[in-house]
Structures are given as C-alpha cells and as structure tokens.
Design a protein around this motif. Structure first.
Motif, PDB file in Angstrom:
ATOM      1  N   ILE A  47       0.870  -1.181   0.000  1.00 22.99           N
ATOM      2  CA  ILE A  47       0.000   0.000   0.000  1.00 22.99           C
ATOM      3  C   ILE A  47       0.904   1.227   0.000  1.00 22.99           C
ATOM      4  O   ILE A  47       1.828   1.314   0.816  1.00 22.99           O
ATOM      5  CB  ILE A  47      -0.895   0.040   1.247  1.00 22.99           C
ATOM      6  CG1 ILE A  47      -1.826  -1.168   1.270  1.00 22.99           C
ATOM      7  CG2 ILE A  47      -1.687   1.345   1.298  1.00 22.99           C
ATOM      8  CD1 ILE A  47      -2.628  -1.296   2.541  1.00 22.99           C
ATOM      9  N   ASP A  61      -1.742   0.502  -5.479  1.00 24.58           N
ATOM     10  CA  ASP A  61      -2.748   0.774  -4.452  1.00 24.58           C
ATOM     11  C   ASP A  61      -2.277   2.005  -3.674  1.00 24.58           C
ATOM     12  O   ASP A  61      -1.425   1.916  -2.798  1.00 24.58           O
ATOM     13  CB  ASP A  61      -2.875  -0.445  -3.530  1.00 24.58           C
ATOM     14  CG  ASP A  61      -3.975  -0.257  -2.506  1.00 24.58           C
ATOM     15  OD1 ASP A  61      -4.539   0.854  -2.440  1.00 24.58           O
ATOM     16  OD2 ASP A  61      -4.251  -1.218  -1.761  1.00 24.58           O
ATOM     17  N   ARG A 105      -2.937   5.420  -1.346  1.00 21.39           N
ATOM     18  CA  ARG A 105      -3.839   6.106  -0.404  1.00 21.39           C
ATOM     19  C   ARG A 105      -3.267   7.478  -0.083  1.00 21.39           C
ATOM     20  O   ARG A 105      -2.154   7.789  -0.469  1.00 21.39           O
ATOM     21  CB  ARG A 105      -3.945   5.328   0.924  1.00 21.39           C
ATOM     22  CG  ARG A 105      -4.094   3.846   0.791  1.00 21.39           C
ATOM     23  CD  ARG A 105      -5.548   3.468   0.533  1.00 21.39           C
ATOM     24  NE  ARG A 105      -5.632   2.039   0.205  1.00 21.39           N
ATOM     25  CZ  ARG A 105      -5.802   1.093   1.127  1.00 21.39           C
ATOM     26  NH1 ARG A 105      -5.898   1.421   2.403  1.00 21.39           N
ATOM     27  NH2 ARG A 105      -5.868  -0.174   0.782  1.00 21.39           N
TER      28      ARG A 105
END
Ligand code: GDD
Ligand code: MN
Length: 860
Positions: free
Chosen positions: A752, A776, A778
């Motif tokens: 992540i 991914d 964030r």
C-alpha cells in the motif's frame, strides 16, 4: 453651384460609362447639384470618347492622364480637379449602385461625418455575383486591416469625404488602397461611419486588380504598422536565414552525434547561427536601417527576439521529439522554420523597425499588442502538453476520475473541464490542460469586449497585452485549476455587469446569470462580484433603477439554478463543503497577514502593474460634466475595490493563499491599458510608469518562456535541483513504482502506498502511475489526518498486514501527522526513512522520501 464631386477612376470601361451616367442623372438630388469627373488612364477601348459625348449635356468632366496607369494616382488627380469640398469616389463598372449615393454623401454634406464608407461588411451590406475566391480575398483583405484601422470595409472603393482630408495622402501612395490611406493618415481625428451597400460584380469588361496590387497592399499594411517590409528586405532576410539555418542544422547534428542532449545542442547551434545571421542581416538585409556600426540597443533587441525564438523552439523540438517521436535530426528543421518566423517578424517590427514614417504611438502599441499576445498564445500552445502537471492539477484530475455533482474543497467546474478534455485527448497533460486553454481564450474575448465597451479598440488591444503578460493572466490560461474557469467566468461576468449596469442593456442580464452561475460552479470567490454589484447599484442612481425591475432577480435565479448541483451535493453530504469553506476562514490560525497579501499582489501584477493599478483606481478624476466617464470610473473602482477590500479585511486575521486576488484585477486592466495610451495631461509619476511598461512586458514574457523551457528541456548550464520537491512527479512516480515492485518481489504482497500529504503526493502518484497495472495508493487521511476528497474516495483507516510504503516530499512528513501525532506507533516494524535522488535526462532534479513498513496497525 456644385455641392459635391463624384470622382470615377476608369480604365477601359467603355461598356459601362453610358449606363453609369444615365443612372446617375436619373437621381433626384435637389437641392444639391454635383459634377462627375472621370479620370482615364489611357484606355484603349474608346472610353474617353464615350465620356466626351456626355460633356455638353451635363456636369461631366474628363481628365486624361498620361502617366503610368494607377488607381490611387488617378483618384488623387480627380480630387485635385474637383470644384467642390465634398468628394465621392466610386467605380465606373456599376459595382457601386448609384442609387446608394444619397445615403453615402448626405452625412458628409450636412456635416455629421467626415468620412462615409459604402460598406459591404456591415449589417445590410453584401456582395453579389463575385466568385468565391474574390469574396474570400476581399474578406481577408479587410480583415487584416482591422487591427490597424477601425472600420469593417477598409478596402471599399465607394466613399465620401471632405476634400481637405486627402491632403494628408502621400503622392507616393499607389494602387488599390486609397481609403485605407485616407483613414490611417487622419486616424483618431475623424468621424467615420459605414453605410451598407450591395456590391455587384461588373457586367462589362474585366477587373484590373492584380496580384501585385495585393502584395503592395500587404506591404503597405506592414509599413503602416511600423514594420520594415520591402520585398528586398524579406528576400535578403530569407537568404541569410537559409544560410543560418544550414549552419544551425549542421552544428545541431554534430552536437547530437556527440550526445549533447536536445537542450544543449539546440542552444549552441542557435547561438552560432544567430551571430552569423546578425552580422549578415545588419550589414546586408536591413542595411538601410542599420547605422553601420554596432548599436547596442539594437543588438540588445536582436538578442531579446533571438532568446524568445530560441525558448519557443525548444518547445517545438520537444513536442516533435518527445510526443511525436520524430528523430531529433529531422525535428530540428521544422523547429528552425518556426523560429525563423518569430525572428523575421521580430526583426521587421522591433529590431529594425521602419524609421522613415514611424506610425503614431497608438499604432505602435497595437502592433506590440498583437505580436506579444500571439507569442504568448503560441508559447502556451507549444508547451501546455509538455510541462508536467503540478500536484494541484493531478488532484483535480482525480476529481474527474470520481465525477460528481460537486466536491469537498471546490465546486465541480474544474472536474468537468478535465473530464471533457481527457475524454478527447486522453489522460495526459494535453487532456488535463485543454480546458485551461479554453478558459484562457474566453477570458481574452470577454476582456477585450469589456475594454472596448468602456474605452476603445486601442485600449482593448492593450488590455489583452496586459492579460497575456501579467502572471495572473498567463498562469490562469495555462494551469488547470479552479482559477482557470473562475477567471474566465469573472471576465464574462464583468462584461455583462457593464452591459447591464452601465449600458443599461436588458438582454445582458441573461448572459450575466449564466456567467455568474458558471463562476459559482468554478469557485465561490465570484460571489464577491455580487457584493460589488450591490455597492455599485447603491452608489449609481442610473443603475439603481434595475432594483425595481425583475431582470436582476431572474438573473440571480438563473445563476442559482446553475449552481444547484453544488447545493444538492452539499445537501447529501451534510453541507460539508460550505462548512469547509467557512471553517477555513474562521478557525485556521489567526494571524495578521496583510503583508503576505501585498506580496502576492506584487507577484500577480508585477510591481509596475500594481503601481499602475493604484494610479488607475485613485488618481483618475473624470470631470463631473462627463457622466459616462464618471460612471466608467466608478465601475472600475467598485468592481476592483470591493473585492480587494474584502481580501484586505480577511488578511488581517488569516493568511491568504497566493492566487486569491488574481481575478479581481481583471476589472482594472482596461483602465491601466487606457492610461498607457494617454499622452496629454499625464503626471510625472504616470509617465514614469508608462515608460517602465516596456521592460516589464519583455521581462514577463521572457520569464515564462524561460521557465517553460527549463521545466521541459532544461537550460544548459543551470542545475535542476534548485527546483522544489513539489515538481517532476513523472520521474518520481516512476521511481516509486520501482520501489513498489521491489517490495512486492521481496514480500510477495501488494504494497500500500501512502502519499504523505493532504492530497498532492497521492494525486501526483496516481496520475503518473495510472495505466494497466495501477498501484494501491492512499493519502495521509489513512493516518487520521484530513485528506480532502480522499476522505470520500478512500476513507479506510483499518489495519492492514500488507507492506506500507510512505512517500513524502519532506522527511518530517513521514513521521508525524499534521496534528503532530506520532505515526511510528501506527506502523508495524517501520523501516528507516530513506530518500532517492530523482534524475531527469541524467541530471538530478529532486529527492523523494520514503519508508517501508511491514504493516499498518490502524489509527490509534
Ligand atoms: N484611372 C484608372 N487607372 N482607373 C483604374 C485603374 C487605373 O490604373 N485600375 C482600376 N481602375 C478603375 C476601374 O476602371 C474601375 O472603375 C475601378 O477602378 C475599380 O477597378 P476594378 O478593376 O473594377 O476593381 P475590382 O472590382 O476588382 O475591385 C473593387 O473591389 C475592391 C475591394 O475588394 C474596387 O471597388 C476596389 O476599389 C476595391 O478595393
Ligand atoms: Mn470592379
């Protein structure tokens, strides 16, 4: 006695003369009487005899010239022989219907106008039976005269005027452009009007308009605009240019073969060619305009033009090589051609301008405005898709990936525009920024119209010049942020405000509603214009009458209707974005920041621009007996002053953002532009400012060209790493992708990636890694921080036992949240904070910080 004289130049018009005279004498012109003067240039078809046959019957005269046939010379001879003070010029071939003569001559006879033009290109005017190519030619001819000459049909051959005006026309004038000469020689001093006519192609004989006439016309326009445009010069310039291009290309090829890189290769080859060119041009092509020794100021101008051409061509080269994958060895040729054009125009108008009959200051400003505005547009067109996005733009691109009625921190217009642009051009810089270019053109259009309504055409052209070179205009027309549509809507709203409140046009309220609504969809700041309008209406009695009518309220309703997506979104999301906007003002640290505001203004407007703005707002005192000038000044003051005051008040307790005041200066630009053109009754200070504009304009345009070249290709000899960690995300994202791949390889798990900023890092990484195999990613809200729209898109703060890669612009961003919470204990086995040096074409440009952890324990 004779009240007016009709001068009819005629060359081989035997078939037309009888009919023309029949129709002319059928006109009932009582109480006026007129004479008709035919000026023949040695016709061989018996035309003079046809005229002679009429001589004893009426007021018909014949002049037979023996010189070289020429339309202008013939017309001037006719004017000289005329017995009256009012002259009408018309063709002999019945293209100009005699029946329209009264409409053309009467306004001059009764003294209402100095010049009346029978015009094909105003409402009601037309051309009949002309082949398409002639129509296009004629249209183009009048169109290219428009920047200089403020009429629609400057090449008409049917016009009336007071005779003394012709005295200004040079005896050297030749060819088909006598009206243009008449208008330009007396520019600014004439009352001119255009009367629609229907131009019918001749039924008899043939046109005498030749290619050489058209060429002479263009040359004459260039000279009138202040340029040097003899055919010799252009030819010699082209010869020198060709030789220079050869040297340029050879040196470039050689440098490329030695692996010099695009930027260095084209810089060096350009300089070698430029020195050669200057030597030849000054000694040969422009030798009439050159003192014979090196004039430093001329050489300085030559370098300026050369530098601008060079910086532009870097973009052309990059476009061809990086985007269209043309080999550099071929790409250099179109690049050379593009810059040759800039160089030629720069040389003809700026380095070696015509010195004989220098046009008025007003015209020179117009020429400068056209040249610089075009250059600024060209610069944007070449570079807008090449320069990488700034993080803000990637964030708004993220908006467009999650299309919605509105968004947390901004209304939706920016997202809609990006959505539209990327749907056409793809998810790249071109697609993202097309909308900004579009907004930039809308701004140009409305501001031009506003300035023309408030002042005049020259002022309007200078207004565009200011818009093109001042940072607020150049920036908003290039970068795709909410300010791009905001500035466009602001300009449009101002335009309609003037039309409704000052000019009193009812229908403009419709435009106002739409423009204001579009503005609200762009950024709430446009609301300030609403407040300004209220103040204006309170202070101006004429505008106040609108309060009792329904139009303003309907316009407000329309704007509100357009704004409804934002209201619906807020209704569905607990009024989050309204709360955010007002919170931002009320809660963020209270601190006195007026000095920041002023500093920002100095950057947005440049120091000279700021001084000029103050001067335009405060020192300009229109006399009381000129109501329009008074209201115009009030308009400028209120629509700049009210938003400015509000920003001043806000900045006493809140740090303003850099670009906040950008649009509010739009209203004062026309006033500044107007002052630039004032010559009498100007204070010493104002004169100083006028004199400083030249340097400001050149510096600004140079800086943009320089920066764009720098970020796209680099500038040889200048290191990159003086740049910030905020930019060059394409290379940075590539590096992060690699790190992610390494982690995945080692752990067998998809990592992540967390951008350690509110939204910029995550968005930039998204944009520059999107594609088949997305990461991914964030944002920092994962650690309990605010993350703007990421709180809606990726709200999860739950624990994860996948590797975490934090990515940040600064070391400290990886350790603590914005609220100073320690991040370390939220991470499972956090590794050390490391950085990588990002390179671009082999040179270091910036660092990126990152840290790999084994997992995320969730927010605590
Ligand atoms: N004395 C004299 N000497 N008369 C001339 C000469 C010349 O060298 N050349 C042309 N004329 C006369 C023609 O006999 C005619 O009466 C008038 O000037 C216009 O010439 P045309 O040859 O018919 O021009 P055109 O119809 O192609 O051009 C028209 O449209 C142009 C704009 O598109 C004219 O109205 C032009 O004046 C106009 O500029
Ligand atoms: Mn004709």
């Amino acid at each position: 006695m004779t009240q007016f004289s009709i001068v009819v130049p005629a060359l081989n018009e035997a078939g037309n003369i009888d009919l023309l005279l029949t129709r002319l004498s059928a006109l009932n012109f009582a109480p006026y009487s007129f004479e008709v003067i035919f000026v023949d240039d040695g016709s061989t078809d018996g035309a003079p005899d046809k005229v002679r046959a009429w001589r004893n019957q009426s007021n018909v005269h014949l002049i037979e010239r023996r010189d070289k046939p020429d339309l202008t010379a013939a017309t001037l001879a006719g004017i000289a022989a005329a017995k009256s003070d009012v002259i009408v010029v018309m063709d002999a071939d019945l293209s100009h219907p005699p029946e329209q003569l009264p409409a053309i001559v009467t306004p001059v006879l009764n003294g209402n106008y100095d010049v009346v033009i029978g015009s094909r290109y105003v409402a009601g005017g037309s051309t009949e039976n002309w082949p398409l190519y002639r129509q296009l030619l004629s249209r183009a001819g009048s169109w290219i005269a428009r920047p200089l000459c403020d009429v629609n049909d400057a090449t008409s051959g049917f016009f009336a005027f007071r005779r003394e005006l012709a005295a200004c026309i040079s005896n050297h004038a030749r060819g088909y452009k006598i009206l243009l000469e008449l208008l330009m020689a007396n520019q600014g001093k004439l009352r001119v009007t255009e009367v629609p006519i229907c131009f019918r192609d001749r039924a008899q004989g043939a046109s005498k308009l030749s290619l050489s006439h058209q060429q002479a016309y263009i040359q004459r326009l260039i000279t009138l605009a202040g340029g040097t445009a003899t055919l010799n010069t252009a030819g010699r310039f082209a010869a020198v240019g060709l030789f220079g291009a050869l040297i340029d290309a050879v040196v470039f090829q050689w440098m490329i073969s030695r692996d010099a890189g695009l930027a260095l290769a084209h810089f060096i080859s350009f300089f070698v060619a430029a020195v050669t060119n200057y030597t030849f041009n000054s000694k040969w092509s422009f030798r009439e305009h050159h003192a014979g020794y090196l004039k430093w100021h001329q050489f300085g101008r030559f370098l300026t033009v050369g530098a601008l051409a060079l910086l532009l061509r870097g973009g052309v080269l990059a476009l061809l090589v990086y985007v269209w994958h043309i080999p550099p060895l071929l790409a250099i040729f179109p690049a050379i051609v593009a810059t040759a054009a800039v160089n030629y125009l720069g040389s003809a108008f700026y380095v070696f301008p015509s010195e004989k009959d220098l046009p008025s200051l007003d015209i020179r400003w117009r020429t400068a405005a056209i040249g610089i505005v075009l250059f600024a547009i060209l610069l944007r067109l070449v570079y807008f898709g090449l320069a990488q996005l700034i993080p803000d733009e990637t964030y708004y691109w993220q908006y467009a990936q999650h299309m919605d009625l509105s968004f947390y921190d901004h209304p939706p217009m920016v997202a809609w525009l990006i959505w539209f642009g990327t749907a056409i051009a793809g998810n790249n810089e071109f697609g993202v920024r097309i909308g900004a270019l579009l907004c930039g053109s809308i701004t140009l259009g409305y501001l031009y119209a506003l300035a023309q309504n408030l002042y005049d055409k020259s002022t309007a052209m200078r207004t565009l010049l200011l818009l093109a070179i001042l940072p607020l205009g150049f920036g908003s027309g290039l970068l795709m942020t909410p300010d791009a549509p905001l500035v466009a809507a602001w300009a449009a709203t101002l335009y309609y405000m003037e039309r409704t409140l000052v000019a009193g046009q009812r229908t403009a309220w419709l435009g106002m509603g739409i423009a204001f609504g579009a503005g609200l969809l762009s950024k709430y700041t446009i609301g300030l214009l609403g407040i300004a309008a209220l103040v204006f209406v309170i202070l101006d009695p004429t505008a106040r009458r609108w309060m009792q009518r329904s139009h303003p309220y309907l316009a407000a309703l329309l704007a509100l209707l357009l704004f409804s997506p934002v209201i619906i979104w807020n209704y569905e999301n607990d009024w989050a974005s309204f709360a955010f906007q007002s919170n931002q003002l009320l809660t963020d640290g209270h601190e006195f920041a007026v000095h920041f505001l002023i500093f920002h203004i100095l950057v947005l407007l440049t120091p000279i621009g700021f001084a000029a703005a103050l001067l335009a707002l405060f020192s300009n005192k229109p006399s009381e007996d000129r109501p329009f000038e008074r209201r115009r000044q009030l308009f400028v003051q209120i629509f700049t002053g009210v938003p400015l005051c509000i920003f001043f008040i806000i900045s006493t307790f809140e740090t303003p953002r850099f670009h906040w005041t950008g649009p509010i200066w739009l209203a004062v630009l026309p006033a500044i532009a107007w002052m630039i053109g004032q010559t009498d009754q100007v204070s010493a200070f104002a004169r100083r400012i006028q004199a400083s504009w030249r340097l400001t304009i050149i510096s600004c345009i140079f800086v943009y060209a320089f920066v764009l070249h720098y970020v796209v290709l680099g500038i040889p000899g200048m290191p990159y790493h003086m740049f910030t960690e905020h930019y060059f995300w394409r290379e940075t994202a590539g590096e992060i992708k690699q790190i992610a791949a390494e982690v995945k390889h080692q752990t067998g798990q998809e990592p992540i990636i967390v951008g350690m900023s509110k939204w910029s890092v995550a968005s930039a990484l998204y944009f520059y890694t999107h594609g088949d195999d997305p990461l991914d990613i964030r944002s920092r809200n994962m650690f309990g921080d605010s993350g703007a729209m990421y709180e809606y898109w990726l709200p999860s703060q739950e624990a994860a036992d996948r590797p975490i890669i934090q990515v940040g612009m600064k070391r400290r961003h990886l350790e603590r949240t914005r609220t100073k919470n320690d991040i370390n204990h939220m991470l499972d086995h956090p590794g050390p904070i490391e950085y990588r040096v990002i390179e671009r074409y082999g040179t270091p440009v910036r660092r990126v910080y990152y840290r790999i952890s084994q997992g995320f324990k969730g927010v605590s």
